[in-house]
Design an enzyme around this catalytic site. Structure first.
Site, mmCIF file in Angstrom:
data_model
loop_
_atom_site.group_PDB
_atom_site.id
_atom_site.type_symbol
_atom_site.label_atom_id
_atom_site.label_comp_id
_atom_site.label_asym_id
_atom_site.label_seq_id
_atom_site.Cartn_x
_atom_site.Cartn_y
_atom_site.Cartn_z
ATOM 1 N N THR A 101 83.173 -63.918 -62.649
ATOM 2 C CA THR A 101 82.873 -63.882 -61.219
ATOM 3 C C THR A 101 83.603 -65.054 -60.589
ATOM 4 O OG1 THR A 101 80.709 -62.868 -61.563
ATOM 5 C CG2 THR A 101 81.069 -64.010 -59.476
ATOM 6 N N LYS A 176 81.106 -58.063 -56.252
ATOM 7 C CA LYS A 176 80.209 -58.907 -57.042
ATOM 8 C C LYS A 176 79.456 -59.883 -56.152
ATOM 9 C CE LYS A 176 78.135 -60.629 -60.586
ATOM 10 N NZ LYS A 176 78.762 -61.256 -61.767
ATOM 11 N N LYS A 244 77.358 -71.470 -58.678
ATOM 12 C CA LYS A 244 78.788 -71.297 -58.404
ATOM 13 C C LYS A 244 79.038 -70.011 -57.626
ATOM 14 C CE LYS A 244 81.000 -69.132 -61.366
ATOM 15 N NZ LYS A 244 81.351 -67.715 -61.680
#
Length: 292
Positions: A101, A176, A244
């Site tokens: 990701t 995502k 993150k």
């Protein structure tokens, strides 16, 4: 068509999820070269017959299809675009598939650099955590040229069951971000529901039996709430990596001038957990926020 007879696979990143994903490719009969910053993490795969690459560059010279599953966008950029990176050393005609990701803008940057060297680049982040990786039931969100995606689909099918082409380079990463935004607020709701049940004197296991099959049902409620109740905070997905992801989504939303208050709140709570030393715990450790 990629077959075990004409394909050598590279897999970079053999952590919680990458280890299982690479294992599925090996189980299908493919020769797999692996690289991880910590060789010990790849021990099981090496015992099963995987071959070791000393650097991403070496993997690039051996394989014609390379998957990456690493931690942060900075890792992705180094592995792909660094001096010893995949884009500079992969063979023309190779396929590079990043399942980390990462930032959509970085996926576009890699795609353009790869295309200039006659290399196919695909962004294919996943959802499903350690369970999905082990059971080869990951949801895979794919961006890139559709022809390239269809070429590697048989390989993706070995790791996931819900593989959807989303559009041009970066579209997989944007998808995502949608996934992580939905999870972020949902995790708050799951934790609050469990703590509420406990404070009301209910049996939380019985409560879960009622609410997981109704309108409140979600993957997190079914898979992570029981871990909370069992005191299992081992990472299926690290808090530090979720933070993150949320940072990427917040930055992208800001670029689109979009307000995301639910996401902002979730990141604030997870930041507090990280400050408490929980950055290497699983995302279900958000439950501890109400226990601190």
């Amino acid at each position: 068509m990629f077959t075990p007879e004409n394909t050598v696979i590279g897999f970079i990143g053999t952590g919680v999820m990458g280890k299982s994903m690479a294992g599925h490719l090996m189980a299908a009969g493919y020769q797999v070269f692996i690289y991880s910053r910590t060789k010990e993490k790849a021990g099981d795969l090496l015992e099963q017959g995987a071959e070791w690459g000393e650097t991403p560059q070496e993997v690039a010279t051996k394989a014609n299809v390379i998957f990456t599953m690493v931690g942060y966008p900075s890792d992705v950029e180094e592995i792909y675009l660094g001096e010893n990176g995949l884009v500079h050393h992969a063979k023309p005609g190779s396929y590079l598939i990043d399942m980390t990701t990462s930032a959509p803008s970085l996926a576009v940057k890699i795609y353009k650099a790869a295309k200039g060297r006659d290399i196919h680049s695909i962004d294919a982040p996943v959802s499903g955590g350690d369970v999905g990786a082990k059971e080869a039931k990951l949801s895979i969100m794919v961006g890139g040229e559709e022809e390239d995606v269809e070429a590697v689909r048989p390989l993706l099918n070995l790791m996931g069951t819900n593989i959807i082409y989303q559009g041009r380079a970066g579209a997989g990463q944007h998808t995502k971000m949608c996934n992580q935004i939905a999870i972020a607020s949902n995790m708050i709701g799951v934790c609050e529901a469990i703590v509420y049940a406990e404070k009301a004197g209910l049996n939380p296991d019985a409560v879960l039996k009622s609410i997981t099959t109704g309108a409140a049902g979600s993957w997190s409620l079914t898979n992570l709430a029981p871990r909370m109740l069992n005191g299992n905070f081992e990472p299926g997905f690290y808090i530090k990596h979720f933070i993150k992801d949320m940072k990427i989504a917040l930055d992208e939303a800001e670029n689109m001038e979009m307000k995301v208050p639910g996401l902002a709140l979730a990141k604030k709570l997870y930041d507090q957990l990280a400050e408490m030393g929980e950055e290497n715990s699983g995302t279900q450790a958000l439950y501890k926020y109400w226990k601190s």
